[in-house]
Write a protein that holds these residues in place. Structure first.
Motif, PDB file in Angstrom:
ATOM      1  N   VAL A  18     -33.134 -26.375  18.787  1.00 14.10           N
ATOM      2  CA  VAL A  18     -32.742 -25.092  18.195  1.00 14.10           C
ATOM      3  C   VAL A  18     -31.986 -24.273  19.236  1.00 14.10           C
ATOM      4  CG1 VAL A  18     -34.923 -23.952  18.779  1.00 14.10           C
ATOM      5  CG2 VAL A  18     -33.525 -23.071  16.904  1.00 14.10           C
ATOM      6  N   ARG A  19     -30.942 -23.583  18.773  1.00 13.91           N
ATOM      7  CA  ARG A  19     -30.170 -22.698  19.632  1.00 13.91           C
ATOM      8  C   ARG A  19     -30.258 -21.276  19.104  1.00 13.91           C
ATOM      9  NH1 ARG A  19     -24.075 -24.047  21.318  1.00 13.91           N
ATOM     10  NH2 ARG A  19     -25.224 -25.460  22.681  1.00 13.91           N
ATOM     11  N   ILE A  20     -30.566 -20.351  19.992  1.00 13.58           N
ATOM     12  CA  ILE A  20     -30.651 -18.924  19.669  1.00 13.58           C
ATOM     13  C   ILE A  20     -29.498 -18.233  20.379  1.00 13.58           C
ATOM     14  CG2 ILE A  20     -32.092 -16.858  19.789  1.00 13.58           C
ATOM     15  CD1 ILE A  20     -34.444 -18.857  20.406  1.00 13.58           C
ATOM     16  N   THR A  21     -28.760 -17.406  19.644  1.00 17.35           N
ATOM     17  CA  THR A  21     -27.608 -16.753  20.254  1.00 17.35           C
ATOM     18  C   THR A  21     -27.814 -15.247  20.388  1.00 17.35           C
ATOM     19  OG1 THR A  21     -26.490 -16.497  18.138  1.00 17.35           O
ATOM     20  CG2 THR A  21     -26.012 -18.491  19.403  1.00 17.35           C
ATOM     21  N   ILE A  47     -35.577 -17.820  30.966  1.00 15.86           N
ATOM     22  CA  ILE A  47     -34.276 -18.200  31.513  1.00 15.86           C
ATOM     23  C   ILE A  47     -33.643 -16.963  32.149  1.00 15.86           C
ATOM     24  CG2 ILE A  47     -31.871 -18.822  30.952  1.00 15.86           C
ATOM     25  CD1 ILE A  47     -33.611 -21.238  30.945  1.00 15.86           C
ATOM     26  N   TYR A  48     -33.010 -17.154  33.318  1.00 11.55           N
ATOM     27  CA  TYR A  48     -32.279 -16.065  33.954  1.00 11.55           C
ATOM     28  C   TYR A  48     -31.067 -16.622  34.690  1.00 11.55           C
ATOM     29  CZ  TYR A  48     -34.575 -17.470  38.307  1.00 11.55           C
ATOM     30  OH  TYR A  48     -35.014 -18.180  39.400  1.00 11.55           O
ATOM     31  N   SER A  62     -33.158 -24.119  28.078  1.00 12.28           N
ATOM     32  CA  SER A  62     -31.932 -24.024  28.858  1.00 12.28           C
ATOM     33  C   SER A  62     -31.079 -22.888  28.333  1.00 12.28           C
ATOM     34  CB  SER A  62     -31.142 -25.337  28.825  1.00 12.28           C
ATOM     35  OG  SER A  62     -30.741 -25.636  27.510  1.00 12.28           O
ATOM     36  N   GLY A  63     -30.188 -22.389  29.189  1.00 14.85           N
ATOM     37  CA  GLY A  63     -29.327 -21.285  28.817  1.00 14.85           C
ATOM     38  C   GLY A  63     -27.873 -21.600  29.072  1.00 14.85           C
ATOM     39  N   SER A  64     -27.001 -20.923  28.339  1.00 18.00           N
ATOM     40  CA  SER A  64     -25.569 -21.063  28.530  1.00 18.00           C
ATOM     41  C   SER A  64     -24.894 -19.783  28.089  1.00 18.00           C
ATOM     42  CB  SER A  64     -25.019 -22.264  27.749  1.00 18.00           C
ATOM     43  OG  SER A  64     -25.234 -22.084  26.358  1.00 18.00           O
ATOM     44  N   LEU A  72     -29.721 -19.523  24.137  1.00 14.03           N
ATOM     45  CA  LEU A  72     -30.941 -20.163  24.621  1.00 14.03           C
ATOM     46  C   LEU A  72     -31.175 -21.381  23.740  1.00 14.03           C
ATOM     47  CD1 LEU A  72     -33.609 -20.129  26.338  1.00 14.03           C
ATOM     48  CD2 LEU A  72     -34.621 -18.880  24.423  1.00 14.03           C
ATOM     49  N   THR A  73     -31.316 -22.540  24.360  1.00 13.33           N
ATOM     50  CA  THR A  73     -31.542 -23.773  23.617  1.00 13.33           C
ATOM     51  C   THR A  73     -32.908 -24.338  23.960  1.00 13.33           C
ATOM     52  OG1 THR A  73     -29.175 -24.277  23.592  1.00 13.33           O
ATOM     53  CG2 THR A  73     -30.689 -26.102  23.161  1.00 13.33           C
TER      54      THR A  73
END
Lengths: 109, 121
Positions: A18-21, A47-48, A62-64, A72-73
């Protein structure tokens, strides 16, 4: 002042991704940080920075970031990942003001 | 082990005052920015205020400017939030959080358990 917008809710099947934007103008200048909050508990940093996890946070988080959007994935979601997730960044004014996103409720099916 | 322990919450009438405290331990308190973050019942997180390591800079969300004052006592490893002219919309759990600032942002890496402030007649 800056605003950060998140989808109110997402669901994911156990073991899936799942990806949260999080969208906002401040994200063009500053990294987002992400927080997990379970009912009745204080938020926990997950995540930071560019894509850093505090000690004890599983590597399935993980973050991007791209442009005005941070993500945030959760890869291989577990039942214990069901929680509210909030993004946060410095305000685009350049001062030490901060803003939180509107929050996303993640349900693990 | 980093610990942040808030106290001072409670029931207060509209227009009243309250002072929150946060006792810090397990790290060099005077080396970090500190923040207060609140969460109204059933709502999201809202950053409230920040204070620099030496107390020389303070920042507030617009909704509390002129009513709330953040302060710290580095000798006592303590953070405070003086809240005056309280309104019903200030009802929330108030969290103390440690801030780690970096060139391209900052994050709240440790949080207290929170203290509930209820503004009601």
């Amino acid at each position: 002042s800056s605003e950060l917008t998140q989808d109110p809710a997402v669901s994911v099947a156990l073991g899936q991704t799942v990806r949260i934007t999080c969208q906002g103008d401040s994200l063009r200048s500053y990294y987002a940080s992400w927080y997990q909050q379970k009912p009745g508990q204080a938020p926990v940093l997950v995540i930071y920075g560019k894509n850093n996890r505090p000690s004890g946070i599983p590597d399935r988080f993980s973050g991007s970031s791209s442009g005005n959007t941070a993500s945030l994935t959760i890869t291989g979601a577990q039942a214990e990942d069901e929680a509210d997730y909030y993004c946060n960044s410095r305000d685009s004014s350049g001062n030490h003001l901060y803003v939180f996103g509107t929050g996303t409720k993640v349900t693990v099916l | 082990e980093v610990q942040l322990v808030e106290s001072g919450g409670g029931l207060v009438q509209p227009g009243g005052s309250l002072r929150l405290s946060c006792a810090a331990s397990g790290f060099t308190f005077s080396s970090y920015w500190m923040s207060w973050v609140r969460q109204a019942p059933g709502k999201g997180l809202e950053w409230v205020a920040n204070i620099k390591q030496d107390g020389s800079e303070k920042y507030y969300v617009d909704s509390v400017k002129g009513r709330f004052t953040i302060s710290r006592d580095n000798a006592k490893n303590s953070l405070y939030l003086q809240m005056n002219s309280l309104r019903a919309e200030d009802t929330a759990v108030y969290y103390c959080a440690r801030v780690t600032t970096v060139t391209y942002g900052g994050h709240f890496d440790y949080w207290g358990q929170g203290t509930l402030v209820t503004v009601s007649s």
